[in-house]
Write a protein that holds these residues in place. Structure first.
Motif, mmCIF file in Angstrom:
data_model
loop_
_atom_site.group_PDB
_atom_site.id
_atom_site.type_symbol
_atom_site.label_atom_id
_atom_site.label_comp_id
_atom_site.label_asym_id
_atom_site.label_seq_id
_atom_site.Cartn_x
_atom_site.Cartn_y
_atom_site.Cartn_z
ATOM 1 N N TYR A 1 0.835 -1.200 0.000
ATOM 2 C CA TYR A 1 0.000 0.000 0.000
ATOM 3 C C TYR A 1 0.875 1.258 0.000
ATOM 4 O O TYR A 1 1.921 1.289 0.669
ATOM 5 N N LEU B 1 0.480 -4.116 4.226
ATOM 6 C CA LEU B 1 0.106 -2.786 4.693
ATOM 7 C C LEU B 1 1.320 -1.871 4.769
ATOM 8 O O LEU B 1 2.428 -2.309 5.097
ATOM 9 N N THR C 1 2.823 -2.162 11.685
ATOM 10 C CA THR C 1 2.203 -3.119 12.606
ATOM 11 C C THR C 1 3.234 -3.898 13.410
ATOM 12 O O THR C 1 2.883 -4.857 14.099
ATOM 13 N N VAL D 1 -7.092 0.511 9.261
ATOM 14 C CA VAL D 1 -7.071 -0.705 8.444
ATOM 15 C C VAL D 1 -8.424 -0.927 7.785
ATOM 16 O O VAL D 1 -8.509 -1.265 6.591
ATOM 17 N N LEU E 1 -9.193 0.897 4.449
ATOM 18 C CA LEU E 1 -8.469 0.562 3.213
ATOM 19 C C LEU E 1 -9.427 -0.107 2.233
ATOM 20 O O LEU E 1 -10.084 -1.103 2.572
ATOM 21 N N TRP F 1 -8.881 -3.890 1.631
ATOM 22 C CA TRP F 1 -8.712 -4.727 2.823
ATOM 23 C C TRP F 1 -9.481 -6.040 2.702
ATOM 24 O O TRP F 1 -8.933 -7.116 2.967
ATOM 25 N N HIS G 1 -3.958 -10.843 2.635
ATOM 26 C CA HIS G 1 -3.093 -9.836 3.238
ATOM 27 C C HIS G 1 -2.094 -10.510 4.177
ATOM 28 O O HIS G 1 -2.385 -11.562 4.767
ATOM 29 N N ILE H 1 0.461 -9.569 7.446
ATOM 30 C CA ILE H 1 0.750 -8.585 8.482
ATOM 31 C C ILE H 1 2.018 -9.007 9.223
ATOM 32 O O ILE H 1 2.106 -10.123 9.735
#
Length: 746
Positions: free
Chosen positions: A119, A156, A160, A178, A181, A184, A190, A192
């Motif tokens: 992102y 992201l 985080t 979050v 987004l 998302w 995704h 993290i």
């Protein structure tokens, strides 16, 4: 008497049945009246029961005491266990049952392959240096795409890593950020990254926001919360961990026997109370001050003196006597107990120092456990059996100790020495899950050169790679393909390229010859090429650029490639000898023209030299043999920026290939038989092929050296003073006793 006993038993059984029917009937009538009331209210539009309410509820006759302030939530919690309550209240457990098959959309990866989108960074958002390094590693990898429509995985830009609310790096309002987004999609596809979660006093693994169906690449994750084949356990690394490259392991040579000054060491904080305190508080029972040195200190935190116990002063005094680095480098085993969290910085420190980690962190899912066999590099202990640790490690045989120590060095350099390697290993593991039919096996991950350099897209058969011949019991290939790089027009039958073609074709090991035509002029007619006993294939290079000589052409049918510049002068005997040497070292570059690198202290940069000395670190690909897998690796592993630089300069492609092979093998190339004719011939050429006459040529190569070293993050080239000559080379014996007698006449 027996009859009375029978009557008494029958009477008791009858009474029990009567009571059972009586209470059961009451419950049944109560449930029916309750259902009638629900039906009546439903008809009047007062209540619409959910599907669960159609089933009768049987209240527990032995109701536990419930405080008055919890009565309002009584119906929803009376049948929920403490574990279920914890799962419901903690966001990390909401996707507890997620697996790749249920929470990952494979269709996004079918069209464009495994591409990762990061992102764009939002204005005003603070990002810690460690997370910046992670994002930079992704954006600099071959997986990165700036187009979200082509992405298979999303990362992201919101930091985080540190979700400890007491940390200055903690990002507030992450939950709402979050959820806002637009891509998302409840976290689906995704990834993290997280190093720290939870805070004092319990340090839970909750990251503080709903991750939905996202995967976690998390440090200090427990086996209880780890979702197999979905999450990825990563190591805990410090903010000073290098972004690329990283230092090599500290094991420079093997000592026999492989024992050091200390058998077992540890030096770290001791927590007097709270989570993680039990094991460290008990270490003094094992410490003997001789070969088992386990040091702890209470001297940490602002209020440590208020809470110190009777051992603190003595422990602090002993703690100051020893230097941690000296202990680390002179110990056979290093204890790695848990801290407040399951992971510890000492894990990576021990790996780098070739100090075999002794793990004391029950329930820790070890880093990259999905692919790494940690029993080959560490001792997995049990916190409850601390007192047995010394006798256990003393019973390990010296051969096993040496094997464990060597494996620590391989794992450190392959997967852990930099943030980039940690990130790439994480992405490669996920890619293997998606494309299972070409995924790496355990041997690839746990043997040199490791999973990052062995690309399964090249082949699913280990015998097609140059690193596993011994493991599979295979002999090196018996034939080679000569690839001649031609850039000048064919105007005379006496040109060096034609003589070189004939000499290579006469080799008993030559299977075919490929002429890569990178000249601006049209291809010569077939009759212009000399007749040979082996096939001669002429192909045009793509875009006529330098990197095209290292493309993985389907025409190359042998594993061995003899790479030649068009104005190289080699005899058939020299070709034969070089190939026989390569068969003993199939993972390396073997050839004639050698060059070297050095560090220029005055300019603080790497230098390039072509001086004839006894030291070299490169063998140029103008006359060298190597495995064809390096063509694939050059094309698909190296970034476009380096290859574009080579193409724009029309220079340095041979240096880049040496960088790549040395980075993979951690070994220098091999030079065979001193040959001055190669250099003299090249300098004597006046054609366009002679780049050596260009005054900018040498300066360009100096610049290339530093650009390549910057991308790799370190200098992978390794110096060597070994030169392999034929037996009896230059010896004062009869020429008839020598197999490669023609080499001495050249």
């Amino acid at each position: 008497m027996q009859a009375k006993k029978r009557y008494f038993i029958l009477l008791s059984a009858g009474s029990c049945l009567a009571l059972l029917f009586y209470f059961g009937g009451l419950q049944f009538r109560a449930s029916r009246s309750h259902s009638r009331r629900e039906e009546h209210s439903g008809r009047n539009g007062l209540h619409h029961p959910s599907p669960d309410h159609f089933w009768p509820r049987f209240p527990d006759a032995l109701r536990p005491f419930v405080p008055w302030d919890q009565l309002e939530n009584e119906d929803s919690s009376v049948h929920i266990s403490p574990r279920q309550k914890r799962d419901a209240n903690s966001s990390i457990y909401k996707g507890k049952k997620c697996r790749m098959e249920s929470c990952f959309d494979f269709t996004l990866c079918k069209k464009n392959g495994f591409k990762v989108y990061v992102y764009p960074q939002q204005k005003g958002e603070k990002i810690a240096e460690s997370y910046q390094n992670i994002l930079a590693a992704i954006e600099g990898s071959r997986f990165y795409t700036s187009d979200p429509s082509q992405a298979c995985l999303f990362v992201l830009s919101l930091d985080t890593l540190d979700r400890d609310q007491l940390s200055p790096q903690y990002v507030h309002n992450l939950r709402s950020k979050v959820q806002s987004l637009h891509l998302w999609n409840n976290g689906r596809n995704h990834l993290i990254f997280n190093l720290y979660s939870g805070t004092w006093p319990d340090y839970t693994e909750d990251v503080g926001f709903d991750i939905g169906q996202a995967m976690l690449a998390k440090a200090s994750i427990s086996t209880e919360n780890f979702r197999p084949n979905f999450d990825v356990s990563i190591p805990l690394f410090s903010k000073d961990h290098p972004r690329t490259g990283g230092e090599r392991g500290f094991l420079k040579f093997n000592t026999i026997p492989p024992l050091r000054k200390y058998m077992l060491v540890f030096k770290g904080k001791r927590y007097l109370t709270g989570i993680g305190s039990d094991t460290r508080n008990a270490l003094y029972h094992v410490h003997n001050g001789e070969d088992v040195v386990l040091l702890t200190t209470c001297k940490h935190g602002k209020d440590w003196q208020k809470h110190k116990d009777s051992r603190c002063d003595r422990d602090n005094t002993e703690y100051e006597k020893y230097d941690y680095r000296e202990m680390l480098h002179n110990a056979t085993f290093c204890l790695v107990p848990r801290g407040r969290r399951l992971g510890s910085f000492r894990f990576l420190e021990a790996l780098q120092a070739a100090c075999i980690p002794v793990m004391l962190s029950n329930g820790w899912e070890l880093p990259f456990s999905e692919v790494i066999s940690w029993n080959q590099a560490a001792v997995i202990g049990d916190e409850r059996l601390l007192l047995q640790i010394p006798s256990t490690i003393r019973s390990i045989h010296q051969d096993k100790i040496l094997a464990l120590r060597q494996q620590t060095q391989f794992l450190w350099e392959a997967y852990f020495s930099s943030v980039e390697k940690i990130v790439l290993t994480t992405l490669e593991i996920i890619q293997d899950r998606i494309f299972k039919h070409i995924s790496r096996n355990s041997l690839i991950w746990n043997k040199h050169p490791g999973g990052l350099f062995v690309l399964p897209q090249y082949s699913s058969y280990l015998g097609d790679f140059p690193y596993y011949y011994a493991n599979l019991g295979l002999k090196p290939p018996p034939k080679f393909t000569a690839v001649i790089h031609a850039v000048t027009p064919l105007v005379s039958q006496s040109q060096p390229v034609l003589k070189l073609l004939v000499a290579a074709a006469r080799s008993q090991y030559c299977a075919q010859i490929i002429v890569l035509w990178n000249c601006d002029k049209p291809l010569p007619a077939k009759h212009r090429w000399p007749a040979t006993a082996v096939p001669v294939i002429v192909i045009e290079g793509e875009s006529k650029v330098m990197s095209s000589r290292f493309l993985p052409y389907d025409n190359i049918v042998t594993d061995a490639v003899l790479s030649l510049d068009e104005d190289t002068v080699l005899s058939t005997t020299e070709v034969d000898f070089a190939f026989t040497v390569w068969q003993s070292f199939p993972e390396r570059i073997v050839g004639y023209p050698a060059r070297s690198h050095f560090w220029d202290n005055s300019k603080e940069r790497w230098g390039y030299t072509s001086k004839w000395t006894n030291d070299y670190s490169m063998v140029l690909t103008g006359a060298a043999i190597y495995h064809k897998y390096y063509h694939y690796l050059y094309t698909h592993y190296l970034p476009a920026s380096l290859k574009n630089m080579v193409d724009q300069l029309a220079n340095c492609e041979d240096i880049l290939m040496n960088f790549l092979v040395s980075a993979v093998t951690k070994l220098p190339p091999i030079k065979v038989t001193q040959k001055k004719q190669y250099k003299e011939t090249m300098m004597g050429q006046t054609s366009r092929a002679s780049r050596w006459a260009d005054p900018d040529h040498f300066a360009q190569r100096q610049s290339c050296m530093n650009t390549f070293a910057s991308w790799f993050g370190y200098m992978p080239l390794i110096h060597s003073q070994m030169r392999l000559d034929p037996v009896l080379f230059k010896d004062q014996v009869s020429i008839l006793r020598k197999k490669y007698r023609d080499i001495e006449r050249l």
